[in-house]
Design a protein around this motif. Structure first.
Motif, PDB file in Angstrom:
ATOM      1  N   ASP A  68      29.159  56.929 -13.589  1.00  0.00           N
ATOM      2  CA  ASP A  68      30.458  56.330 -13.333  1.00  0.00           C
ATOM      3  C   ASP A  68      31.679  56.771 -14.232  1.00  0.00           C
ATOM      4  O   ASP A  68      31.507  56.300 -15.481  1.00  0.00           O
ATOM      5  N   PHE A  86      24.820  49.024 -22.402  1.00  0.00           N
ATOM      6  CA  PHE A  86      23.429  48.253 -22.568  1.00  0.00           C
ATOM      7  C   PHE A  86      22.339  48.556 -22.309  1.00  0.00           C
ATOM      8  O   PHE A  86      22.234  49.070 -20.968  1.00  0.00           O
ATOM      9  N   VAL A  88      29.899  44.330 -16.392  1.00  0.00           N
ATOM     10  CA  VAL A  88      28.596  43.447 -16.277  1.00  0.00           C
ATOM     11  C   VAL A  88      28.982  42.205 -15.350  1.00  0.00           C
ATOM     12  O   VAL A  88      30.514  42.176 -14.914  1.00  0.00           O
ATOM     13  N   ALA A 127      27.654  61.991 -16.352  1.00  0.00           N
ATOM     14  CA  ALA A 127      26.725  62.714 -15.391  1.00  0.00           C
ATOM     15  C   ALA A 127      25.706  62.163 -14.417  1.00  0.00           C
ATOM     16  O   ALA A 127      25.266  60.890 -15.064  1.00  0.00           O
ATOM     17  N   ARG A 128      25.092  62.368 -13.695  1.00  0.00           N
ATOM     18  CA  ARG A 128      23.786  61.980 -13.103  1.00  0.00           C
ATOM     19  C   ARG A 128      22.725  62.286 -13.795  1.00  0.00           C
ATOM     20  O   ARG A 128      22.523  63.368 -14.257  1.00  0.00           O
ATOM     21  N   ILE A 129      21.675  61.399 -14.212  1.00  0.00           N
ATOM     22  CA  ILE A 129      20.631  61.775 -15.024  1.00  0.00           C
ATOM     23  C   ILE A 129      19.830  63.008 -14.275  1.00  0.00           C
ATOM     24  O   ILE A 129      19.260  63.812 -14.952  1.00  0.00           O
ATOM     25  N   GLU A 130      19.701  62.992 -12.897  1.00  0.00           N
ATOM     26  CA  GLU A 130      18.948  64.087 -12.263  1.00  0.00           C
ATOM     27  C   GLU A 130      19.564  65.428 -12.673  1.00  0.00           C
ATOM     28  O   GLU A 130      18.666  66.452 -12.465  1.00  0.00           O
ATOM     29  N   ARG A 139      18.009  49.707 -18.969  1.00  0.00           N
ATOM     30  CA  ARG A 139      17.961  48.108 -18.461  1.00  0.00           C
ATOM     31  C   ARG A 139      18.757  48.108 -17.130  1.00  0.00           C
ATOM     32  O   ARG A 139      19.751  48.712 -17.127  1.00  0.00           O
ATOM     33  N   ALA A 140      18.012  47.585 -16.131  1.00  0.00           N
ATOM     34  CA  ALA A 140      18.484  47.709 -14.816  1.00  0.00           C
ATOM     35  C   ALA A 140      19.142  48.778 -14.015  1.00  0.00           C
ATOM     36  O   ALA A 140      20.286  48.775 -13.759  1.00  0.00           O
ATOM     37  N   LYS A 163      33.243  53.676 -16.339  1.00  0.00           N
ATOM     38  CA  LYS A 163      32.691  53.345 -17.266  1.00  0.00           C
ATOM     39  C   LYS A 163      32.311  54.008 -18.434  1.00  0.00           C
ATOM     40  O   LYS A 163      32.230  53.615 -19.676  1.00  0.00           O
ATOM     41  N   GLY A 213      21.751  55.443 -17.697  1.00  0.00           N
ATOM     42  CA  GLY A 213      22.554  54.422 -16.920  1.00  0.00           C
ATOM     43  C   GLY A 213      23.057  53.245 -17.892  1.00  0.00           C
ATOM     44  O   GLY A 213      22.843  52.192 -17.540  1.00  0.00           O
ATOM     45  N   SER A 214      23.896  53.470 -18.964  1.00  0.00           N
ATOM     46  CA  SER A 214      24.364  52.647 -19.817  1.00  0.00           C
ATOM     47  C   SER A 214      25.317  51.795 -19.358  1.00  0.00           C
ATOM     48  O   SER A 214      25.277  50.652 -19.755  1.00  0.00           O
TER      49      SER A 214
HETATM   50  C1  LIG Z   1      23.211  47.981 -12.763  1.00  0.00           C
HETATM   51  S1  LIG Z   1      24.106  48.921 -13.979  1.00  0.00           S
HETATM   52  C2  LIG Z   1      23.206  48.522 -15.420  1.00  0.00           C
HETATM   53  C3  LIG Z   1      23.844  49.029 -16.684  1.00  0.00           C
HETATM   54  C4  LIG Z   1      23.327  48.683 -17.902  1.00  0.00           C
HETATM   55  N1  LIG Z   1      22.124  49.625 -18.506  1.00  0.00           N
HETATM   56  C5  LIG Z   1      23.245  47.111 -18.187  1.00  0.00           C
HETATM   57  O1  LIG Z   1      21.919  46.796 -18.194  1.00  0.00           O
HETATM   58  O2  LIG Z   1      24.189  46.361 -17.949  1.00  0.00           O
HETATM   59  C6  LIG Z   1      23.221  50.527 -13.551  1.00  0.00           C
HETATM   60  C7  LIG Z   1      24.182  51.675 -14.128  1.00  0.00           C
HETATM   61  O3  LIG Z   1      23.654  52.767 -14.067  1.00  0.00           O
HETATM   62  C8  LIG Z   1      24.124  54.015 -13.475  1.00  0.00           C
HETATM   63  N2  LIG Z   1      23.363  54.678 -12.931  1.00  0.00           N
HETATM   64  C9  LIG Z   1      22.471  54.510 -11.824  1.00  0.00           C
HETATM   65  N3  LIG Z   1      21.921  55.546 -11.444  1.00  0.00           N
HETATM   66  C10 LIG Z   1      22.237  56.627 -12.097  1.00  0.00           C
HETATM   67  C11 LIG Z   1      22.106  58.065 -12.367  1.00  0.00           C
HETATM   68  N4  LIG Z   1      21.186  58.597 -11.346  1.00  0.00           N
HETATM   69  N5  LIG Z   1      22.557  58.682 -13.272  1.00  0.00           N
HETATM   70  C12 LIG Z   1      23.520  58.241 -14.276  1.00  0.00           C
HETATM   71  N6  LIG Z   1      23.961  56.780 -14.047  1.00  0.00           N
HETATM   72  C13 LIG Z   1      23.276  56.095 -13.152  1.00  0.00           C
HETATM   73  C14 LIG Z   1      25.195  53.048 -12.667  1.00  0.00           C
HETATM   74  O4  LIG Z   1      26.602  53.979 -12.639  1.00  0.00           O
HETATM   75  C15 LIG Z   1      25.462  51.712 -13.425  1.00  0.00           C
HETATM   76  O5  LIG Z   1      26.209  51.807 -14.336  1.00  0.00           O
END
Ligand SMILES: C[S@@+](CC[C@H](N)C(=O)[O-])C[C@H]1O[C@@H](n2cnc3c(N)ncnc32)[C@H](O)[C@@H]1O
Length: 202
Positions: free
Chosen positions: A96, A72, A33, A119-122, A135-136, A99, A67-68
């Motif tokens: 990541d 969070f 964060v 993994a990537r969500i996609e 979130r975010a 993370k 995207g935890s």
């Molecule tokens: C700005 S951070 C927000 C993290 C957390 N949700 C929060 O509110 O503190 C966005 C997170 O989403 C993850 N992320 C972004 N795109 C993603 C994807 N396509 N698949 C998996 N994770 C993803 C990033 O690695 C990052 O840790």
């Protein structure tokens, strides 16, 4: 004891405090964060996340957090659920690897009923979630694309959104049909929890 308007046990508070302590420790090494938010992490991250618990459908068994990052809102929900909704499993999706390692460490320490998909969500097969949160992570249009794939037909999506939320809804309405309630955030002015259901393409 009270936490974000929820009645919780001392053990739950201790688990949340342990999470906060480890977040502060690991943030010196990984960008979990923004460092400027650490002095107020309880409000900015823990309570901000916990408010989603009020909007969880009663029969939910599987919650997926997209995207935890540092956990969070999903990991806060899993810690609360250990006491308040013991049948709930939380899946944390985070691309990541460092993370994801942090998240697994907190799950171990707090014994939360959660697992991590690094993994990537996609790239994921449909997860059939009762609840999806984020979130975010992405704008509403992209979140709805992911939600359409991973939410069960009668499921609920809960998104924490900042001051652009109204524009994001009107932008998404060109492509999507959905029901939407907005709940004023308990932590931040001009922010909301969006509660979305009945999602389909227009
Ligand atoms: C700005 S951070 C927000 C993290 C957390 N949700 C929060 O509110 O503190 C966005 C997170 O989403 C993850 N992320 C972004 N795109 C993603 C994807 N396509 N698949 C998996 N994770 C993803 C990033 O690695 C990052 O840790």
């Amino acid at each position: 004891m009270e936490f974000a308007g929820l009645s919780v046990s001392r053990e739950t508070i201790e688990r949340l405090e342990l999470f906060q302590k480890l977040l502060e420790k690991w943030t010196t090494k990984i960008n979990l964060v923004s460092r400027s938010t650490l002095t107020d992490a309880r409000e900015r991250h823990l309570i901000d996340s916990a408010q989603l618990f009020h909007h969880m459908p009663r029969n939910a068994l599987h919650w997926v957090d997209l995207g935890s990052g540092g956990g969070f809102p999903g990991l806060v929900i899993a810690i609360l659920a250990k006491q308040l909704a013991p049948d709930l499993h939380v899946t944390l999706v985070e691309s990541d690897t460092r993370k994801a390692t942090f998240l697994r460490s907190i799950i171990r320490e707090t014994e939360a009923e959660a697992s991590v998909m690094n993994a990537r969500i996609e790239a994921l097969e449909p997860l059939d979630a009762d609840v999806i949160s984020a979130r975010a992570v992405a704008n509403l249009d992209k979140l709805l694309t992911w939600t359409h794939r991973h939410l069960s037909p009668d499921g609920t999506a809960l998104f924490l959104k900042g001051e652009t939320w109204k524009k994001e809804i009107s932008d998404a309405q060109g492509q999507w049909s959905f029901s939407c309630k907005s709940h004023k955030s308990i932590t931040e002015d001009n922010a909301v929890v969006l509660e979305i259901g009945d999602l389909s393409y227009v």
